[in-house]
Design an enzyme around this catalytic site. Structure first.
Site, mmCIF file in Angstrom:
data_model
loop_
_atom_site.group_PDB
_atom_site.id
_atom_site.type_symbol
_atom_site.label_atom_id
_atom_site.label_comp_id
_atom_site.label_asym_id
_atom_site.label_seq_id
_atom_site.Cartn_x
_atom_site.Cartn_y
_atom_site.Cartn_z
ATOM 1 C CE LYS A 193 -0.254 -0.118 5.060
ATOM 2 N NZ LYS A 193 -1.079 -0.507 6.216
ATOM 3 C CE1 TYR A 230 11.883 32.584 2.517
ATOM 4 C CE2 TYR A 230 12.232 30.215 2.483
ATOM 5 C CZ TYR A 230 11.893 31.381 1.835
ATOM 6 O OH TYR A 230 11.561 31.344 0.517
HETATM 7 C C1 LIG Z 1 -0.330 -1.413 7.004
HETATM 8 C C2 LIG Z 1 -0.853 -2.683 7.515
HETATM 9 C C3 LIG Z 1 0.000 -3.786 7.697
HETATM 10 C C4 LIG Z 1 1.503 -3.696 7.582
HETATM 11 O O1 LIG Z 1 1.984 -3.171 8.785
HETATM 12 P P1 LIG Z 1 3.558 -3.061 9.127
HETATM 13 O O2 LIG Z 1 3.579 -2.731 10.563
HETATM 14 O O3 LIG Z 1 4.102 -1.988 8.272
HETATM 15 O O4 LIG Z 1 4.157 -4.388 8.837
HETATM 16 C C5 LIG Z 1 -0.579 -4.993 8.062
HETATM 17 N N1 LIG Z 1 -1.914 -5.110 8.258
HETATM 18 C C6 LIG Z 1 -2.751 -4.055 8.132
HETATM 19 C C7 LIG Z 1 -4.204 -4.256 8.380
HETATM 20 C C8 LIG Z 1 -2.252 -2.812 7.760
HETATM 21 O O5 LIG Z 1 -3.088 -1.774 7.642
#
Ligand SMILES: *Cc1c(COP(=O)(O)O)cnc(C)c1O
Length: 389
Positions: free
Chosen positions: A42, A278
């Site tokens: 994702k 700045y």
């Molecule tokens: C983002 C997510 C993961 C991955 O989590 P990490 O801590 O980055 O390994 C796993 N399960 C769900 C439901 C998530 O939203």
């Protein structure tokens, strides 16, 4: 100028897919042999490039991929990814056509949502594969599962059963998500017990699931008993064992995948007493040499790092000085002889990334996700640099 030279002319992110392959192998070896491996891609693979990461995961034998949005899943399909794809976030029911068209497995956490997906799938003669989400303590999405209330457990199990038997759905999975897997064993064990309780009750009602899962990265590293049928690896794939800096413990043999670099645009001699950037927040205490780097908060380099971050130039840690601007940041290179325009400054690497997260008061996940599209991704694959894989 080649496209690769162009990409490396300002600020770029080197994405080392050979290290990603190393991490996949390392994490696979930590996982119970019968458990499936789900790679979480994702948010553009946490900023690393979703398609490149997905291709490498597919090549390295991952069993499943996970995304947060149905549209991310569709993009994977449009780029030839054939692994099963799970959308972790409950989705707008108007996206049911995309789920059917691209064969995306969808998380479901309530009856009306499930019913709308089922109705659509049935209307086109298809089935949508679902994973039922159980809320065991995040209070985000999923069927709420109590600790003791037997009658609520009973009615919730019957709701889930109703969902699993909807004609347009195929129930493949049951899952939850941990809230404090990196620091609270009591609460994590409670969450796990709730999931297993839900599984047992549903089995007693005749509903079994092929894939029951709970763990993301920290869950796998710290709770072998929570590996179950599948583990969902996000941040650890990209080389960091824990998002919270100062709480990382061992790095678990993981190698960071992303390094951000910047090509110095100017090196200037400025006398003592002048101020930098700045707000005039930094006054030079001596005659100084200042390197100007073409990276700023519009690239995702947090403005809150003003006067408190470091970069590496010629392998040496140099403090940044003055306000981080939208497109530029300055570093003091007085003590490093021979720095010239065109030299490379490392903005984030295995040391600078956790440091930046800590100084910015956030987690590594946020820092990597913030690396903007204007920072070109350059891939290293089988030891060779390329723009695409
Ligand atoms: C983002 C997510 C993961 C991955 O989590 P990490 O801590 O980055 O390994 C796993 N399960 C769900 C439901 C998530 O939203």
């Amino acid at each position: 100028m080649t496209d690769l030279e162009l990409a490396m002319s300002r600020t770029w992110a080197e994405i080392n897919l050979d290290e990603l392959a190393h991490n996949i192998k390392t994490l696979r070896n930590m996982l119970n042999p019968h458990a499936k491996f789900c790679g979480v891609v994702k948010a553009n693979a946490y900023g690393h490039g979703m398609i490149a990461a997905a291709r490498k995961l597919q090549e390295c034998g991952a069993d499943y991929l996970a995304v947060a949005a149905v549209t991310e899943g569709a993009e994977l399909r449009q780029n030839g990814i054939t692994l099963p794809v799970l959308c972790l976030g409950q989705a707008d029911t108007n996206l049911a056509p995309l789920m059917c068209e691209h064969n995306i497995t969808q998380a479901v956490g309530d009856v009306p949502n499930a019913k709308a997906l089922s109705d659509y799938a049935q209307s086109v003669g298809k089935k949508i594969r679902i994973h039922v989400k159980i809320d065991t303590g995040m209070s985000r999405t999923g069927f709420y599962w109590p600790e003791n209330d037997e009658s609520l457990k009973d009615s919730t199990a019957r709701e889930i059963l109703e969902v699993c038997r909807m004609p347009g759905l195929e129930a493949e999975g049951l899952f939850t998500h941990f809230a404090v897997a990196d620091d609270d064993p009591d609460f994590t064990h409670l969450q796990l017990r709730k999931l297993l309780d839900a599984r047992a009750r549903l089995e007693a009602l005749g509903q079994a699931f092929r894939l029951v899962h709970a763990s993301a990265s920290s869950g796998v590293l710290y709770y072998p008993e929570a590996h179950l049928d599948m583990a969902r690896f996000g941040l650890s794939l990209y080389g960091y064992a824990s998002p919270d800096v100062g709480n990382e413990g061992s790095t678990a043999g993981l190698h960071p995948v992303m390094t951000v670099k910047s090509r110095i645009t100017a090196v200037r001699k400025i006398p003592a007493g002048e101020t930098v950037s700045y707000g005039r927040l930094y006054t030079l205490k001596r005659d100084s040499v200042i390197a100007v780097m073409p990276v700023g908060y519009a690239d995702g380099y947090p403005r809150v790092l003003t006067n408190q971050s470091y970069v590496k130039i010629h392998g040496v840690m140099c403090p940044t000085v003055g306000r981080v601007c939208m497109d530029m940041t300055m570093a003091d290179v007085t003590d490093i002889p021979g720095v010239r325009a065109g030299d490379v400054a490392t903005i984030y690497d295995y040391e600078l990334m956790p440091q930046a997260a800590q100084k910015a008061g956030t987690i590594i996940d946020e820092i990597v996700c913030r690396v903007m599209p204007r920072i070109k991704r350059v891939y290293i694959n089988d030891g060779k640099m390329t723009l695409k894989i």
